[in-house]
Design an enzyme around this catalytic site. Structure first.
Site, PDB file in Angstrom:
ATOM      1  N   LYS A   9       0.834  -1.086   0.004  1.00 51.02           N
ATOM      2  CA  LYS A   9       0.017  -0.100   0.088  1.00 51.02           C
ATOM      3  C   LYS A   9       0.770   1.400   0.149  1.00 51.02           C
ATOM      4  CE  LYS A   9      -3.708  -2.321   2.596  1.00 51.02           C
ATOM      5  NZ  LYS A   9      -4.860  -2.304   3.487  1.00 51.02           N
ATOM      6  N   TYR A  49     -12.155  -2.429  -3.238  1.00 46.40           N
ATOM      7  CA  TYR A  49     -12.734  -2.289  -1.843  1.00 46.40           C
ATOM      8  C   TYR A  49     -14.498  -2.303  -2.038  1.00 46.40           C
ATOM      9  CZ  TYR A  49      -8.337  -1.674   0.325  1.00 46.40           C
ATOM     10  OH  TYR A  49      -6.833  -2.001   0.739  1.00 46.40           O
ATOM     11  N   ASN A 112      -1.727  -0.272   7.064  1.00 48.97           N
ATOM     12  CA  ASN A 112      -1.219  -1.495   7.583  1.00 48.97           C
ATOM     13  C   ASN A 112      -0.408  -1.922   6.599  1.00 48.97           C
ATOM     14  OD1 ASN A 112      -3.233  -2.093   5.728  1.00 48.97           O
ATOM     15  ND2 ASN A 112      -4.262  -3.454   7.348  1.00 48.97           N
ATOM     16  N   HIS A 115      -1.914  -5.461   1.168  1.00 49.45           N
ATOM     17  CA  HIS A 115      -2.984  -6.017   0.919  1.00 49.45           C
ATOM     18  C   HIS A 115      -2.810  -7.327   0.582  1.00 49.45           C
ATOM     19  CE1 HIS A 115      -7.306  -6.750  -0.019  1.00 49.45           C
ATOM     20  NE2 HIS A 115      -6.849  -7.158  -1.112  1.00 49.45           N
ATOM     21  N   GLU A 126      -9.693 -10.020  -7.666  1.00 48.52           N
ATOM     22  CA  GLU A 126      -8.503  -8.917  -7.708  1.00 48.52           C
ATOM     23  C   GLU A 126      -7.456  -8.998  -8.693  1.00 48.52           C
ATOM     24  OE1 GLU A 126      -7.566  -9.375  -3.523  1.00 48.52           O
ATOM     25  OE2 GLU A 126      -9.500  -8.491  -2.740  1.00 48.52           O
TER      26      GLU A 126
HETATM   27  P1  CMP Z   1      -7.045  -4.506   3.814  1.00 50.05           P
HETATM   28  O1  CMP Z   1      -6.736  -6.224   3.816  1.00 50.05           O
HETATM   29  O2  CMP Z   1      -6.484  -3.856   2.309  1.00 50.05           O
HETATM   30  O3  CMP Z   1      -8.613  -4.551   3.447  1.00 50.05           O
HETATM   31  C1  CMP Z   1      -9.805  -3.648   3.836  1.00 50.05           C
HETATM   32  C2  CMP Z   1      -8.753  -2.666   4.592  1.00 50.05           C
HETATM   33  O4  CMP Z   1      -9.766  -2.052   5.489  1.00 50.05           O
HETATM   34  C3  CMP Z   1      -8.060  -3.480   5.606  1.00 50.05           C
HETATM   35  O5  CMP Z   1      -6.659  -3.884   4.880  1.00 50.05           O
HETATM   36  C4  CMP Z   1      -7.485  -2.212   6.629  1.00 50.05           C
HETATM   37  O6  CMP Z   1      -6.541  -1.560   6.211  1.00 50.05           O
HETATM   38  C5  CMP Z   1      -8.797  -1.320   6.493  1.00 50.05           C
HETATM   39  N1  CMP Z   1      -9.768  -1.117   7.590  1.00 50.05           N
HETATM   40  C6  CMP Z   1     -10.048  -2.147   8.427  1.00 50.05           C
HETATM   41  N2  CMP Z   1     -10.640  -1.437   9.529  1.00 50.05           N
HETATM   42  C7  CMP Z   1     -10.414  -0.209   9.455  1.00 50.05           C
HETATM   43  C8  CMP Z   1     -10.788   1.038  10.216  1.00 50.05           C
HETATM   44  N3  CMP Z   1     -11.601   0.885  11.565  1.00 50.05           N
HETATM   45  N4  CMP Z   1     -10.650   2.185   9.924  1.00 50.05           N
HETATM   46  C9  CMP Z   1      -9.824   2.284   8.824  1.00 50.05           C
HETATM   47  N5  CMP Z   1      -9.664   1.361   7.892  1.00 50.05           N
HETATM   48  C10 CMP Z   1      -9.917  -0.009   8.168  1.00 50.05           C
END
Ligand code: CMP
Length: 143
Positions: A9, A49, A112, A115, A126
């Site tokens: 990311k 998403y 984080n 993905h 995807e």
């Molecule tokens: P990802 O695996 O990319 O898929 C969905 C994403 O939503 C997840 O990683 C997180 O980065 C994001 N996400 C999940 N919960 C929250 C939250 N409470 N606030 C912001 N982002 C979130």
């Protein structure tokens, strides 16, 4: 052979973690079959998403993933979907263990680092959103 979609990311790209992340999957024994450094258009981000559309953080999620370049990848190997998820660690870095990518490098759930597809169905969807068939290589002819 199973394939999965993984993406460093914008926070991971900005923190120069592409090499570290690619290296972990290479060392594990998986094969990189597609990769591109790219900026995600708004429409693609919303499709990617789509399952989170009703969540309160959807806008924030799309804004973040379109905020800078990402490194999109397709990896191949036995059980690569589940194993990559284990190597990534829990979605929320407060729960991800040391030794996992998020456990070692991430501190907040929004930023984080990586993905990864969570099922064979999402991997297929995807990969199809980010890559054309001809952008993926095959190692099957190597001896
Ligand atoms: P990802 O695996 O990319 O898929 C969905 C994403 O939503 C997840 O990683 C997180 O980065 C994001 N996400 C999940 N919960 C929250 C939250 N409470 N606030 C912001 N982002 C979130």
């Amino acid at each position: 052979m199973e394939k999965t979609f993984l993406m460093v990311k914008p926070d991971g790209v900005q923190r120069n973690l592409i090499g570290e992340i690619v290296s972990r999957f290479e060392k594990k024994g998986f094969q990189l079959v597609g990769a591109k450094l790219m900026s995600i258009p708004q429409e693609l981000a919303e499709k990617h998403y789509g399952e989170h559309k009703e969540r309160p953080f959807f806008g924030e999620l799309v804004e973040f993933i379109t905020s800078g370049p990402v490194f999109a990848m397709v990896w191949e190997g036995e059980n690569v979907i589940a194993t990559a998820r284990t190597m990534m660690g829990a979605t929320n870095p407060k729960d991800s263990l040391p030794g996992t990518i998020r456990g070692d490098f991430a501190a907040t759930v929004g930023k984080n680092i990586i993905h990864g597809s969570d099922s064979p169905e999402s991997a297929e969807r995807e990969i199809g959103l980010f890559f054309k068939e001809e952008e993926l290589v095959s190692y099957s002819k190597l001896i």
